[in-house]
Scaffold this motif. Structure first.
Motif, PDB file in Angstrom:
ATOM      1  N   MET A 139     -11.207  -6.855   5.717  1.00  0.00           N
ATOM      2  CA  MET A 139     -10.882  -6.538   4.332  1.00  0.00           C
ATOM      3  C   MET A 139      -9.888  -7.569   3.837  1.00  0.00           C
ATOM      4  O   MET A 139      -8.849  -7.775   4.449  1.00  0.00           O
ATOM      5  N   PRO A 140     -10.184  -8.210   2.712  1.00  0.00           N
ATOM      6  CA  PRO A 140      -9.240  -9.187   2.158  1.00  0.00           C
ATOM      7  C   PRO A 140      -8.012  -8.482   1.582  1.00  0.00           C
ATOM      8  O   PRO A 140      -8.069  -7.300   1.233  1.00  0.00           O
ATOM      9  N   TRP A 141      -6.916  -9.216   1.516  1.00  0.00           N
ATOM     10  CA  TRP A 141      -5.701  -8.652   0.916  1.00  0.00           C
ATOM     11  C   TRP A 141      -5.813  -8.836  -0.580  1.00  0.00           C
ATOM     12  O   TRP A 141      -5.656  -9.918  -1.114  1.00  0.00           O
ATOM     13  N   ASP A 142      -6.135  -7.746  -1.267  1.00  0.00           N
ATOM     14  CA  ASP A 142      -6.343  -7.774  -2.701  1.00  0.00           C
ATOM     15  C   ASP A 142      -5.738  -6.523  -3.326  1.00  0.00           C
ATOM     16  O   ASP A 142      -4.988  -5.800  -2.675  1.00  0.00           O
ATOM     17  N   GLU A 143      -6.073  -6.255  -4.582  1.00  0.00           N
ATOM     18  CA  GLU A 143      -5.516  -5.094  -5.283  1.00  0.00           C
ATOM     19  C   GLU A 143      -5.831  -3.782  -4.576  1.00  0.00           C
ATOM     20  O   GLU A 143      -4.979  -2.903  -4.464  1.00  0.00           O
ATOM     21  N   GLU A 144      -7.050  -3.640  -4.096  1.00  0.00           N
ATOM     22  CA  GLU A 144      -7.437  -2.395  -3.428  1.00  0.00           C
ATOM     23  C   GLU A 144      -6.660  -2.214  -2.130  1.00  0.00           C
ATOM     24  O   GLU A 144      -6.213  -1.114  -1.818  1.00  0.00           O
ATOM     25  N   ALA A 145      -6.493  -3.280  -1.371  1.00  0.00           N
ATOM     26  CA  ALA A 145      -5.726  -3.196  -0.126  1.00  0.00           C
ATOM     27  C   ALA A 145      -4.276  -2.817  -0.427  1.00  0.00           C
ATOM     28  O   ALA A 145      -3.682  -1.999   0.286  1.00  0.00           O
ATOM     29  N   ALA A 146      -3.697  -3.389  -1.473  1.00  0.00           N
ATOM     30  CA  ALA A 146      -2.320  -3.063  -1.855  1.00  0.00           C
ATOM     31  C   ALA A 146      -2.212  -1.600  -2.274  1.00  0.00           C
ATOM     32  O   ALA A 146      -1.240  -0.920  -1.943  1.00  0.00           O
ATOM     33  N   ARG A 147      -3.213  -1.117  -2.994  1.00  0.00           N
ATOM     34  CA  ARG A 147      -3.233   0.291  -3.404  1.00  0.00           C
ATOM     35  C   ARG A 147      -3.279   1.221  -2.191  1.00  0.00           C
ATOM     36  O   ARG A 147      -2.546   2.202  -2.110  1.00  0.00           O
ATOM     37  N   LEU A 148      -4.154   0.898  -1.249  1.00  0.00           N
ATOM     38  CA  LEU A 148      -4.277   1.723  -0.038  1.00  0.00           C
ATOM     39  C   LEU A 148      -2.972   1.736   0.750  1.00  0.00           C
ATOM     40  O   LEU A 148      -2.530   2.792   1.214  1.00  0.00           O
ATOM     41  N   LEU A 149      -2.357   0.580   0.907  1.00  0.00           N
ATOM     42  CA  LEU A 149      -1.088   0.507   1.630  1.00  0.00           C
ATOM     43  C   LEU A 149      -0.033   1.347   0.925  1.00  0.00           C
ATOM     44  O   LEU A 149       0.678   2.132   1.567  1.00  0.00           O
ATOM     45  N   GLY A 150       0.075   1.221  -0.378  1.00  0.00           N
ATOM     46  CA  GLY A 150       1.064   1.982  -1.134  1.00  0.00           C
ATOM     47  C   GLY A 150       0.875   3.478  -1.006  1.00  0.00           C
ATOM     48  O   GLY A 150       1.838   4.224  -0.815  1.00  0.00           O
ATOM     49  N   ARG A 151      -0.380   3.921  -1.084  1.00  0.00           N
ATOM     50  CA  ARG A 151      -0.669   5.352  -0.934  1.00  0.00           C
ATOM     51  C   ARG A 151      -0.336   5.852   0.469  1.00  0.00           C
ATOM     52  O   ARG A 151       0.216   6.933   0.642  1.00  0.00           O
ATOM     53  N   ARG A 152      -0.694   5.054   1.475  1.00  0.00           N
ATOM     54  CA  ARG A 152      -0.431   5.461   2.860  1.00  0.00           C
ATOM     55  C   ARG A 152       1.067   5.556   3.134  1.00  0.00           C
ATOM     56  O   ARG A 152       1.524   6.513   3.749  1.00  0.00           O
ATOM     57  N   VAL A 153       1.806   4.548   2.694  1.00  0.00           N
ATOM     58  CA  VAL A 153       3.254   4.563   2.924  1.00  0.00           C
ATOM     59  C   VAL A 153       3.877   5.784   2.255  1.00  0.00           C
ATOM     60  O   VAL A 153       4.667   6.511   2.872  1.00  0.00           O
ATOM     61  N   ARG A 154       3.504   6.035   1.010  1.00  0.00           N
ATOM     62  CA  ARG A 154       4.083   7.178   0.302  1.00  0.00           C
ATOM     63  C   ARG A 154       3.721   8.500   0.976  1.00  0.00           C
ATOM     64  O   ARG A 154       4.568   9.375   1.180  1.00  0.00           O
ATOM     65  N   ARG A 155       2.452   8.669   1.338  1.00  0.00           N
ATOM     66  CA  ARG A 155       1.999   9.913   1.969  1.00  0.00           C
ATOM     67  C   ARG A 155       2.726  10.144   3.292  1.00  0.00           C
ATOM     68  O   ARG A 155       3.217  11.245   3.569  1.00  0.00           O
ATOM     69  N   LEU A 156       2.834   9.106   4.110  1.00  0.00           N
ATOM     70  CA  LEU A 156       3.514   9.238   5.396  1.00  0.00           C
ATOM     71  C   LEU A 156       5.008   9.496   5.210  1.00  0.00           C
ATOM     72  O   LEU A 156       5.590  10.331   5.904  1.00  0.00           O
ATOM     73  N   ARG A 157       5.627   8.787   4.265  1.00  0.00           N
ATOM     74  CA  ARG A 157       7.058   8.975   4.000  1.00  0.00           C
ATOM     75  C   ARG A 157       7.333  10.401   3.551  1.00  0.00           C
ATOM     76  O   ARG A 157       8.257  11.061   4.053  1.00  0.00           O
ATOM     77  N   GLU A 158       6.537  10.887   2.623  1.00  0.00           N
ATOM     78  CA  GLU A 158       6.735  12.249   2.134  1.00  0.00           C
ATOM     79  C   GLU A 158       6.469  13.279   3.235  1.00  0.00           C
ATOM     80  O   GLU A 158       7.130  14.308   3.295  1.00  0.00           O
ATOM     81  N   GLY A 159       5.512  13.000   4.104  1.00  0.00           N
ATOM     82  CA  GLY A 159       5.233  13.898   5.221  1.00  0.00           C
ATOM     83  C   GLY A 159       6.404  14.007   6.190  1.00  0.00           C
ATOM     84  O   GLY A 159       6.592  15.032   6.837  1.00  0.00           O
ATOM     85  N   LEU A 160       7.180  12.944   6.281  1.00  0.00           N
ATOM     86  CA  LEU A 160       8.370  12.947   7.138  1.00  0.00           C
ATOM     87  C   LEU A 160       9.619  13.392   6.379  1.00  0.00           C
ATOM     88  O   LEU A 160      10.705  13.414   6.941  1.00  0.00           O
ATOM     89  N   VAL A 161       9.442  13.730   5.113  1.00  0.00           N
ATOM     90  CA  VAL A 161      10.528  14.165   4.231  1.00  0.00           C
ATOM     91  C   VAL A 161      11.652  13.122   4.226  1.00  0.00           C
ATOM     92  O   VAL A 161      12.819  13.424   4.443  1.00  0.00           O
ATOM     93  N   LEU A 162      11.251  11.860   3.985  1.00  0.00           N
ATOM     94  CA  LEU A 162      12.201  10.759   3.882  1.00  0.00           C
ATOM     95  C   LEU A 162      12.272  10.284   2.439  1.00  0.00           C
ATOM     96  O   LEU A 162      11.244  10.227   1.758  1.00  0.00           O
TER      97      LEU A 162
END
Length: 84
Positions: free
Chosen positions: A1-24
């Motif tokens: 997968m190239p590093w593009d807008e969609e990849a950046a979106r996926l990374l942002g969503r994953r980081v936020r979801r994981l962070r919120e799951g850890l209540v950080l």
């Protein structure tokens, strides 16, 4: 997968979801990951913007985020649909 807008979106969503799951907070995650709160904000914002501006990460930031979130760097950037 190239590093593009969609990849950046996926990374942002994953980081936020994981962070919120850890209540950080973004600040707590940034401290654990060794980056700035602003950088975490930019990464997560890419997950909400359309079109997203690809956030360029250093490998040290990617590894720091992954370690702080308890996942591998690959878990943060992998293609959810490798079949295309």
């Amino acid at each position: 997968m190239p590093w593009d807008e969609e990849a950046a979106r996926l990374l942002g969503r994953r980081v936020r979801r994981l962070r919120e799951g850890l209540v950080l907070s973004q600040e707590a995650l940034a401290h654990r990951a060794g980056c700035s709160k602003n950088h975490v904000q930019l990464i997560e914002a890419a997950g909400r913007r359309a079109p997203a501006r690809p956030v360029n990460l250093r490998l040290t930031t990617l590894y720091g985020l992954a370690e702080a979130l308890g996942v591998t760097p690959w878990d943060l950037v992998r293609d959810p649909d490798p079949g295309g």
